[in-house]
Design a protein around this motif. Structure first.
Motif, PDB file in Angstrom:
ATOM      1  N   TYR A 209      24.591  37.096 -57.156  1.00  0.00           N
ATOM      2  CA  TYR A 209      24.144  35.951 -56.342  1.00  0.00           C
ATOM      3  C   TYR A 209      22.561  36.403 -55.945  1.00  0.00           C
ATOM      4  N   GLU A 210      22.171  35.934 -56.423  1.00  0.00           N
ATOM      5  CA  GLU A 210      20.649  35.847 -54.976  1.00  0.00           C
ATOM      6  C   GLU A 210      20.306  35.274 -54.633  1.00  0.00           C
ATOM      7  N   GLN A 211      20.021  35.523 -53.104  1.00  0.00           N
ATOM      8  CA  GLN A 211      19.009  34.665 -52.022  1.00  0.00           C
ATOM      9  C   GLN A 211      18.533  34.095 -52.483  1.00  0.00           C
ATOM     10  N   VAL A 212      17.846  32.911 -52.786  1.00  0.00           N
ATOM     11  CA  VAL A 212      16.520  32.809 -52.205  1.00  0.00           C
ATOM     12  C   VAL A 212      15.830  32.412 -51.748  1.00  0.00           C
ATOM     13  N   THR A 213      16.648  31.550 -50.637  1.00  0.00           N
ATOM     14  CA  THR A 213      16.294  31.611 -49.279  1.00  0.00           C
ATOM     15  C   THR A 213      17.751  31.124 -48.352  1.00  0.00           C
ATOM     16  N   LYS A 214      17.009  31.469 -46.544  1.00  0.00           N
ATOM     17  CA  LYS A 214      18.201  31.225 -46.096  1.00  0.00           C
ATOM     18  C   LYS A 214      19.497  30.321 -45.881  1.00  0.00           C
ATOM     19  N   GLU A 215      18.894  28.989 -46.979  1.00  0.00           N
ATOM     20  CA  GLU A 215      19.790  27.930 -46.691  1.00  0.00           C
ATOM     21  C   GLU A 215      20.004  27.599 -48.632  1.00  0.00           C
ATOM     22  N   GLU A 216      19.610  28.752 -49.742  1.00  0.00           N
ATOM     23  CA  GLU A 216      19.785  28.676 -51.033  1.00  0.00           C
ATOM     24  C   GLU A 216      20.509  30.417 -52.402  1.00  0.00           C
ATOM     25  N   ARG A 217      21.188  29.861 -52.143  1.00  0.00           N
ATOM     26  CA  ARG A 217      22.199  30.894 -53.342  1.00  0.00           C
ATOM     27  C   ARG A 217      22.344  30.613 -54.943  1.00  0.00           C
ATOM     28  N   VAL A 218      22.110  31.027 -55.270  1.00  0.00           N
ATOM     29  CA  VAL A 218      22.411  30.930 -57.255  1.00  0.00           C
ATOM     30  C   VAL A 218      22.722  32.258 -57.347  1.00  0.00           C
ATOM     31  N   SER A 219      23.554  31.851 -58.547  1.00  0.00           N
ATOM     32  CA  SER A 219      24.262  33.039 -59.435  1.00  0.00           C
ATOM     33  C   SER A 219      23.624  33.557 -60.481  1.00  0.00           C
ATOM     34  N   LEU A 220      23.460  34.839 -59.971  1.00  0.00           N
ATOM     35  CA  LEU A 220      22.140  36.180 -61.127  1.00  0.00           C
ATOM     36  C   LEU A 220      23.507  35.491 -62.775  1.00  0.00           C
ATOM     37  N   PRO A 221      22.128  35.885 -63.172  1.00  0.00           N
ATOM     38  CA  PRO A 221      22.377  35.236 -64.469  1.00  0.00           C
ATOM     39  C   PRO A 221      23.055  36.766 -65.524  1.00  0.00           C
ATOM     40  N   ARG A 222      22.428  38.310 -64.841  1.00  0.00           N
ATOM     41  CA  ARG A 222      23.610  39.093 -65.201  1.00  0.00           C
ATOM     42  C   ARG A 222      24.013  39.852 -64.426  1.00  0.00           C
ATOM     43  N   PRO A 223      25.292  39.601 -63.825  1.00  0.00           N
ATOM     44  CA  PRO A 223      25.802  40.255 -62.677  1.00  0.00           C
ATOM     45  C   PRO A 223      26.452  41.531 -62.639  1.00  0.00           C
ATOM     46  N   SER A 224      25.816  42.708 -61.231  1.00  0.00           N
ATOM     47  CA  SER A 224      25.949  43.882 -61.739  1.00  0.00           C
ATOM     48  C   SER A 224      26.942  44.443 -60.924  1.00  0.00           C
ATOM     49  N   ILE A 225      27.041  45.733 -61.152  1.00  0.00           N
ATOM     50  CA  ILE A 225      28.116  46.681 -60.229  1.00  0.00           C
ATOM     51  C   ILE A 225      27.192  47.847 -59.136  1.00  0.00           C
ATOM     52  N   ASP A 226      27.954  47.785 -58.498  1.00  0.00           N
ATOM     53  CA  ASP A 226      27.406  48.733 -57.459  1.00  0.00           C
ATOM     54  C   ASP A 226      28.560  49.237 -56.791  1.00  0.00           C
ATOM     55  N   THR A 227      28.686  50.472 -56.414  1.00  0.00           N
ATOM     56  CA  THR A 227      29.900  51.492 -55.751  1.00  0.00           C
ATOM     57  C   THR A 227      30.143  52.383 -55.028  1.00  0.00           C
ATOM     58  N   GLY A 228      30.092  52.744 -53.980  1.00  0.00           N
ATOM     59  CA  GLY A 228      29.719  53.962 -53.438  1.00  0.00           C
ATOM     60  C   GLY A 228      30.915  54.488 -52.499  1.00  0.00           C
ATOM     61  N   MET A 229      31.558  55.290 -52.856  1.00  0.00           N
ATOM     62  CA  MET A 229      33.136  56.671 -52.588  1.00  0.00           C
ATOM     63  C   MET A 229      32.355  57.556 -51.561  1.00  0.00           C
ATOM     64  N   GLY A 230      32.319  57.770 -50.578  1.00  0.00           N
ATOM     65  CA  GLY A 230      31.870  59.417 -50.421  1.00  0.00           C
ATOM     66  C   GLY A 230      33.009  60.784 -50.204  1.00  0.00           C
ATOM     67  N   LEU A 231      32.143  61.560 -50.674  1.00  0.00           N
ATOM     68  CA  LEU A 231      33.386  62.373 -51.392  1.00  0.00           C
ATOM     69  C   LEU A 231      33.715  63.086 -50.336  1.00  0.00           C
ATOM     70  N   GLU A 232      33.101  63.906 -49.273  1.00  0.00           N
ATOM     71  CA  GLU A 232      33.572  64.080 -48.118  1.00  0.00           C
ATOM     72  C   GLU A 232      35.504  63.508 -47.575  1.00  0.00           C
ATOM     73  N   ARG A 233      35.531  62.411 -47.850  1.00  0.00           N
ATOM     74  CA  ARG A 233      36.649  61.724 -47.219  1.00  0.00           C
ATOM     75  C   ARG A 233      37.554  61.328 -48.595  1.00  0.00           C
ATOM     76  N   LEU A 234      36.534  61.356 -49.540  1.00  0.00           N
ATOM     77  CA  LEU A 234      38.339  61.632 -51.137  1.00  0.00           C
ATOM     78  C   LEU A 234      38.265  62.755 -51.411  1.00  0.00           C
ATOM     79  N   ALA A 235      37.318  64.045 -50.564  1.00  0.00           N
ATOM     80  CA  ALA A 235      37.915  65.264 -50.533  1.00  0.00           C
ATOM     81  C   ALA A 235      39.465  65.627 -49.567  1.00  0.00           C
ATOM     82  N   ALA A 236      39.109  65.125 -48.455  1.00  0.00           N
ATOM     83  CA  ALA A 236      39.724  64.687 -47.449  1.00  0.00           C
ATOM     84  C   ALA A 236      41.152  64.620 -48.174  1.00  0.00           C
ATOM     85  N   VAL A 237      41.363  63.224 -48.675  1.00  0.00           N
ATOM     86  CA  VAL A 237      42.331  63.329 -49.260  1.00  0.00           C
ATOM     87  C   VAL A 237      43.031  63.190 -50.138  1.00  0.00           C
TER      88      VAL A 237
END
Length: 885
Positions: A209-237
């Motif tokens: 989505y794109e938050q246009v204003t506080k009240e308005e949210r529209v769909s993005l034409p090209r949705p994307s992915i962002d991920t995050g994995m802490g190396l330290e936590r994964l190493a502990a596991v």
């Protein structure tokens, strides 16, 4: 067991095999977000890609991003060492899709990695989704085969990510690992979710989505992915431990700390070793990325981190600096992947050593004050905020260091009081914080870059070129349809020979010509967003409008002076490193037409010999007249060939490498090899001459050198020679004889001054010529020798009084030295009379008579002053009266 280095490599290799481009970690100091103090997540360097302001040559990326959370709202500092998973520095593993794949592929890639590549048992995993994200819920069932009870819907912002109040946003899906029933805590969403049993190891953000204003949210034409994995936590596991500090990488640093302090890594000081290990990483990486300890901004946060670790080393019992001795262990563990640690090792080591040496000098005194103030408090009573601020202001104790000390004593600090005191002192510093107020201005240039594209720079090869005007702006950045004579403007063109200010080199000036007699006098050129060249000037003739074809002419003479100064900074940098050591690193520069200014990391002043040797080394390379060679290569290739890079700078896929100074046998490479985007001379001889004119301190650990080259250096030396010849003419000797003649004159003057002083003293003692003396009187049975003197220096009065006292044997002396608008008085009393008369009382009485107040000294000798020399006789009369009683 997989080591942390193996886990990082396996993660990156997995995504590379799945079509992702491995992208280097960006610096800890963000280059594309003025609102952040430090890079704190993997997506920071891709922010402008997600918003569409930047396009990269790939649509899938994977990184291991170095992150720091120790300032601003992301501040974990005070928890570090006491918990299992808090760090100031950590590594964020991530994979990113810029409009390429979305939820289905992201979930499948994640599940296959953790259950196949990393072989985590499926029954130990559960996930969360945003409560309305039915699509993600269904995909987890389909891809992972998870049952409904192991796909938890979360209705809070914890599972909905947003870049800010406006902009890209979307639901999240977090993957949790269950450490087992033996550890307290419940699953996410439950009342006891804050326990340690279920640990989040990966967060997948579905940016849809794109938050246009506080009240308005529209769909993005090209949705994307962002991920995050802490190396330290994964190493502990993966290593079968519950505590990040028990992983191999952290344990190696803890063991190094224990060895350096000759203590048990798991004993009474276990927390201190954890703090040192964590803070060593944060400090070293920040220094490698160009941050140095300071009293404000990023440097202040670095100092807080360093001093907290150093205080813990002190607690363990270390009497000498410790942290710098741990740098080799860190480089062994992490330098293979983060090669900037290897390149900056000398600077990191020297900075840590110097900071800890300084801090130890004040630590004992600060702790003593803290103990004294704490002794005044009742049980459980918090320490006053004003006291905590005094510790900070006087002894350099950051608040969290004081809190850390008191934590072990079950005591807190009145934070509001500290904050109030801090705000009073740092109000101005906050106003100057980098990044404040810049966001709105930068948006203007993002819009222009999107609309008009980047400016092509032609100035490496020419100082004149043709271009097409793409925009005319006023000085506030507003577009103009046209501009006429007298208007101040900013001109954008499709290509230009004008260099835009960056890397310490000032922008070019010159003239833009157009058809119909159009002329624009360009006074400066700025480079915006690293790509848009803004020509700042005034229309002097005609009418300028977008779309016009123009000729751009750089001020060649000024450009030549700038080039000479810039090339000289490269030679200077290498000469300084060879003379002072490899810890010397550029910390800032100014390359203008008039002079060059070069700031370096150097803890001590340069001696006269240092300046002489460095200056001679640079001029030797200039006289060698070697060719200045510029090549394009990848950053890795450049550094492999010995190029100096500025730590913390973000370089593109291709960089300019400037080599000059000829082959250096000791280095087995060109004398100077640096990554640089500036303009340079063609041969070192074009610099002409190099002359250092000043050297001084800028801040702790940073020295500034100012120098001249070419015409500027010749003019400076010509001025020096003119003054020398003038002095020789006045002395009637040759220039070569001036030093000896001056030394002779100085010695002769000293001799004459001594003779004059002796004569004045003799005259004063004799009572004639330079002294107006009253006859030696006997008053109330006491001899008084009172003299009014002209031309006697105040510094000679006390020795003179001593001599007269010796002549009297027993008696009192009063000397009144008259000067222009002032009087100096000295009273002396022989030892046998100090029981009856005090020289201080006598000189005060005399001073009062000549418009003075007070006086001081000993009973046998005292001095005072006055402002009415014409009343000198009254001073004598006042002392006579005092003796008469």
């Amino acid at each position: 067991m997989k080591t942390a280095n193996e886990i990082r490599s396996a993660f990156l290799d997995y995504f590379v095999k799945n079509g992702h481009t491995e992208v280097e970690s960006s610096p800890l100091v963000p280059r594309n977000d003025p609102t952040l103090m430090f890079t704190n997540a993997g997506m920071v360097q891709f922010k402008n890609v997600f918003t569409g302001n930047e396009v990269r040559p790939y649509t899938r990326a994977t990184t291991s991003q170095k992150c720091v959370r120790a300032g601003g709202k992301h501040n974990d500092l005070e928890n570090v060492g006491y918990t299992a998973r808090h760090h100031t520095f950590f590594e964020m593993l991530g994979n990113f899709s810029f409009g390429n794949y979305f939820k289905a592929d992201a979930i499948e890639l994640a599940w296959n990695l953790i259950t196949k590549t990393f072989a985590l048992p499926k029954d130990k995993l559960l996930v969360t989704v945003y409560h309305t994200d039915d699509e993600a819920h269904g995909l987890w069932k389909k891809v992972a085969g998870l049952s409904d009870d192991r796909i938890i819907r979360i209705p809070t912002a914890d599972n909905f990510w947003a870049m800010g109040d406006t902009g890209p946003c979307g639901p999240c899906s977090e993957i949790f690992y269950d450490h087992g029933e033996g550890i307290p805590g419940g699953p996410p969403g439950s009342p006891d979710q804050d326990g340690d049993r279920f640990i989040e190891i990966w967060n997948l953000v579905f940016m849809q989505y794109e938050q246009v204003t506080k009240e308005e949210r529209v769909s993005l034409p090209r949705p994307s992915i962002d991920t995050g994995m802490g190396l330290e936590r994964l190493a502990a596991v993966l290593q079968g431990v519950h505590d990040n500090y028990d992983t191999d990488l952290m344990r190696a640093l803890i063991e190094a700390s224990a060895d350096a302090t000759n203590s048990d890594p798991s004993g009474a000081h276990a927390v201190s070793h954890r703090v040192i290990a964590d803070h060593l990483r944060a400090s070293s990486f920040l220094i490698a990325d160009g941050v140095l300890p300071a009293n404000e901004g990023r440097g202040y946060v670095l100092r807080r981190i360093m001093r907290r670790a150093m205080r813990h080393a002190h607690m363990i019992g270390a009497r000498d600096p410790v942290m710098y001795r741990l740098v080799p262990a860190l480089v062994r563990e992490m330098g293979g992947h983060y090669t900037e640690l290897q390149r900056a090792q000398a600077l990191i080591t020297e900075t840590l050593r110097l900071e800890e040496t300084r801090f130890k000098q004040t630590l004992d005194r600060g702790l003593k004050l803290l103990d004294e103030e704490e002794g005044k408090l009742g049980a459980g009573q918090p320490l006053a905020g004003e006291v905590a601020f005094k510790l900070y202001d006087t002894y350099g104790f950051p608040l969290d260091l004081t809190q850390d000390v008191l934590r072990g004593r079950n005591r807190t600090v009145e934070v509001d009081g500290f904050t109030a005191a801090m705000e009073r002192q740092r109000a101005e510093a906050r106003k100057a914080w980098a990044g404040s107020g810049e966001a709105a201005t930068e948006r203007v240039w993002f819009e222009l870059k999107d609309e008009l594209g980047a400016t092509e720079f032609l100035g490496y090869d020419t100082e004149n070129a043709e271009g097409k005007v793409t925009a005319v702006l006023d000085r506030q950045g507003n577009k103009l349809d046209k501009a006429t004579a007298g208007q101040d403007v900013i001109v954008l063109v499709n290509q230009t020979p004008f260099y835009g200010e960056s890397g310490g080199q000032v922008g070019d000036s010159g003239v833009i010509f157009g058809a119909g007699g159009v002329e624009v006098a360009v006074s400066d050129t700025q480079k915006k967003l690293g790509a848009v060249f803004a020509h700042i000037g005034t229309v002097t003739h005609g009418t300028l409008a977008p779309g016009q074809l123009v000729e751009l002419r750089v001020n060649g003479r000024r450009r030549g002076d700038i080039r000479a100064n810039h090339s000289a900074t490269h030679l200077l940098h290498e000469a300084l490193r060879q003379r002072l050591g490899e810890h010397v690193t550029q910390k800032g520069s100014l390359v203008s037409a008039e002079r060059l200014r070069f700031d370096i990391s150097q803890p001590t002043p340069l001696s006269d010999d240092d300046v002489r040797v460095v200056e001679a080394a640079v001029n030797a390379r200039i006289l060698g007249n070697s060719e200045v060679v510029t090549r394009l290569m990848t950053p890795a290739e450049a550094i492999e060939q010995g190029a100096m890079a500025l730590f913390g700078e973000k370089y593109g896929d291709e960089v300019r490498v400037v080599s000059m100074g000829g082959q250096d046998e000791g280095l087995n490479r060109q004398y100077s090899v640096e990554l640089c985007g500036g303009t340079h001379v063609r041969r070192t001889g074009d610099i002409g001459l190099f002359k250092i004119v000043s050297e001084g301190a800028v801040s702790a650990g940073v020295r500034r050198i100012e120098a001249l080259t070419g015409r500027g250096a010749f003019e400076y030396l010509e001025g020096q020679e003119g003054r020398l010849l003038a002095a020789a003419g006045a002395l009637k000797v040759s220039a070569a004889e001036v030093p000896a003649r001056v030394a002779t004159l100085v010695e002769e003057r000293r001799r004459l001054e001594k003779e004059v002083a002796d004569l004045k003293r003799q005259l004063a003692l004799g009572g004639g010529g330079g002294a107006a003396a009253t006859p030696e009187k006997v008053i109330n049975g006491v001899k008084l020798s009172a003299r009014v003197l002209d031309g006697i220096e105040a510094k000679d009065l006390k020795p003179l009084a001593d001599e007269i006292k010796g002549q009297l044997g027993s008696g009192i002396v009063l000397l009144v030295a008259k000067g222009e608008g002032k009087v100096t008085l000295v009273a002396g009393v022989t030892a046998d009379l100090t029981g009856r008369f005090n020289a201080v009382d006598l000189v005060k009485a005399a001073a009062a008579a000549v418009g003075g107040k007070g006086g001081g000294g000993r009973p046998d000798m005292a001095q005072a002053g006055g402002s009415e020399p014409d009343k000198a006789d009254a001073a004598v009369a006042a002392v006579e009266a005092a003796l008469a009683g």
